[in-house]
Scaffold this active site. Sequence first.
Site: not given
Ligand SMILES: *Cc1c(COP(=O)(O)O)cnc(C)c1O
Length: 339
Positions: A80, A183, A219
């Site tokens: 990722r 991210k 989300e």
């Molecule tokens: C990091 C994140 C998540 C959660 O991802 P995980 O891999 O389960 O920790 C969900 N939504 C957003 C916007 C994020 O930045």
Amino acid sequence: MQNIDWSKLPFGYFKTDYNVRCYYRDGKWGEVEVSSSEFINIHMAATCLHYGQEAFEGMKAYRGKDGKIRLFRWKDNAQRMRDSAQGIMMAELPDDIFFKMVSKVVKLNEKYVPPYGTGAALYIRPLTIGTGVQVGVSPAKEYMFMVFVGPVGPYFKEGFNPVTMQIVRDFDRAAPLGTGAIKVGGNYAGSLRASERAKAEGFSAVLFLEAKEKKYIDEAGPANFFAIKGNKYITPKSVSILPSITNKSLMQLAQDLGLEVERRAVAVEELADFDEVGACGTAAIISPIKKIVDRETGTTYEFCKDGKVGPFSEKLYKKLQAIQYGEEADTHGWVTILE
Ligand SMILES: *Cc1c(COP(=O)(O)O)cnc(C)c1O
């Protein structure tokens, strides 16, 4: 080292002894460096400061029942981070350097990995920033990748207790063809106003809607959203959702439990028919949701009416934690024990 009250740790910054860094210069990644400084020295014209060339990851190291330290699905985080780097034109870090640095910084700070049974874990924060100098808009030629760690307690102060969320229609987290699925820090900057207002109005987080049509759930703040309806695990599908590794794991565990998994657009009105709803991510694993209020229409959806967390949310949470803490067999090959 001060005595740490492991079971009362907040989810926040905690100074540890070391962090690790690696620099990308002249088209290649250099040697891994260990630092005990909490500061970085970068040029004032670095692209991370002006044009948002910054991406991060969030993972945890768990102290297992056997005393061993476990990483959970680190390869997914490494992948990722590469996807995020690609998305904003930064240098991609190879998986082997990612793993080498993450395991090194965890081992160097081993005394900060919370003991088994405290509910705490060592949070790991890898990040990549553009350090090269640019004033015109274009990607940097130099990058820095670093990883710091710190012991943390649960993300929401309620722990595994139901939280409340607010649907907003006057802010979007991410545009459909924007950077929602990677991210990057910019997504968070863009969500701060809505989320701080939600907190001031008494909610734990914002439930963002898909920005184009405003009909579907995207989300739950910094986490993915899921629902249980009958024997189904339902989670939204949208191009602006960050692909959560926790959600991906829960989908698998839900299937293992005999639930049917649906990944599809989830309309807001469907909330009225769901048996259980929750947010999921590395920080909180699962945060059950007891109430969702649509800020504009005032419509309120309530769950956990008997005051208890729904049975499937609880089963999934316990199952995932049991794997992470080495209490149950890791049948999917998700765990890496740090030797
Ligand atoms: C990091 C994140 C998540 C959660 O991802 P995980 O891999 O389960 O920790 C969900 N939504 C957003 C916007 C994020 O930045």
